[in-house]
Design an enzyme around this catalytic site. Structure first.
Site, PDB file in Angstrom:
ATOM      1  N   GLY A 101       0.846  -1.191   0.000  1.00  0.00           N
ATOM      2  CA  GLY A 101       0.000   0.000   0.000  1.00  0.00           C
ATOM      3  C   GLY A 101       0.877   1.234   0.000  1.00  0.00           C
ATOM      4  N   HIS A 102       0.474   2.242   0.787  1.00  0.00           N
ATOM      5  CA  HIS A 102       1.211   3.508   0.854  1.00  0.00           C
ATOM      6  C   HIS A 102       1.248   4.019   2.286  1.00  0.00           C
ATOM      7  CE1 HIS A 102       0.088   3.237  -3.401  1.00  0.00           C
ATOM      8  NE2 HIS A 102       1.213   3.917  -3.611  1.00  0.00           N
ATOM      9  N   TYR A 115      -0.120   4.137   7.677  1.00  0.00           N
ATOM     10  CA  TYR A 115       0.171   3.079   6.724  1.00  0.00           C
ATOM     11  C   TYR A 115      -1.169   2.561   6.213  1.00  0.00           C
ATOM     12  CZ  TYR A 115       5.033   3.063   8.217  1.00  0.00           C
ATOM     13  OH  TYR A 115       6.328   3.430   8.484  1.00  0.00           O
ATOM     14  N   CYS A 116      -1.492   2.894   4.986  1.00  0.00           N
ATOM     15  CA  CYS A 116      -2.751   2.504   4.352  1.00  0.00           C
ATOM     16  C   CYS A 116      -2.454   1.258   3.517  1.00  0.00           C
ATOM     17  CB  CYS A 116      -3.251   3.658   3.490  1.00  0.00           C
ATOM     18  SG  CYS A 116      -4.832   3.354   2.722  1.00  0.00           S
ATOM     19  N   ILE A 117      -2.942   0.106   3.966  1.00  0.00           N
ATOM     20  CA  ILE A 117      -2.499  -1.182   3.440  1.00  0.00           C
ATOM     21  C   ILE A 117      -3.671  -1.955   2.829  1.00  0.00           C
ATOM     22  CG2 ILE A 117      -1.330  -3.345   4.033  1.00  0.00           C
ATOM     23  CD1 ILE A 117       0.423  -0.823   4.404  1.00  0.00           C
TER      24      ILE A 117
END
Length: 151
Positions: A101-102, A115-117
């Site tokens: 992700g980012h 942390y967008c996963i």
């Protein structure tokens, strides 16, 4: 979990493969873990390496699981991502080189990170299954939480 990466990749669903191997993104609010609130850890779907803990998970209202930090920063790599006309920081797993992700600088934790996963890049291991699945060293994270709540 088999040690052969090719064999592990064959076991992935179409979405898991698209996300981890082709840098895809699953739909928001339509994925397995965005709204999961159980205690446990999230491991790399390809390598099985621990990546995130439910203790660091929060609701970012974005439709994907969000965490303030990785459980083991040594298993995370960050890379510049300029795709889709944006400048972002991509998060990859170090062991399997999977796209996860980012990471964004708008999180609630002390470092201000989110942390967008993608759920498709993860497998959730419930706290009660950590020992039997070979992640016994992470049980202590939840024991600290329990003792902190009692004091």
């Amino acid at each position: 979990m088999t040690n052969n990466k090719e064999e592990r990749l064959k076991q992935l669903t179409r979405m898991q493969y698209e996300v981890t191997q082709k840098n895809g993104t699953e739909p928001p609010f339509q994925n397995e873990y965005w709204d999961l609130h159980e205690d446990g850890i999230y491991v790399d779907i390809v390598s099985g390496k621990p990546l995130f803990s439910s203790l660091d998970k929060f609701d970012a209202h974005c439709g994907w699981p969000s965490f303030t930090k990785p459980v083991d920063a040594g298993e995370i790599e960050e890379k510049l991502d300029t795709s889709h006309g944006m400048i972002r920081t991509e998060v990859r797993s170090k062991s399997a080189d999977s796209h996860l992700g980012h990471v964004f600088p708008d999180g609630p934790g002390p470092d201000g990170l989110r942390y967008c996963i993608n759920s498709a890049a993860l497998r959730f291991v419930p706290k009660d299954d950590l020992e039997k699945e070979g992640y016994g060293e992470y049980v202590k994270l939840f024991e600290r939480k329990k003792s902190g709540e009692e004091s």
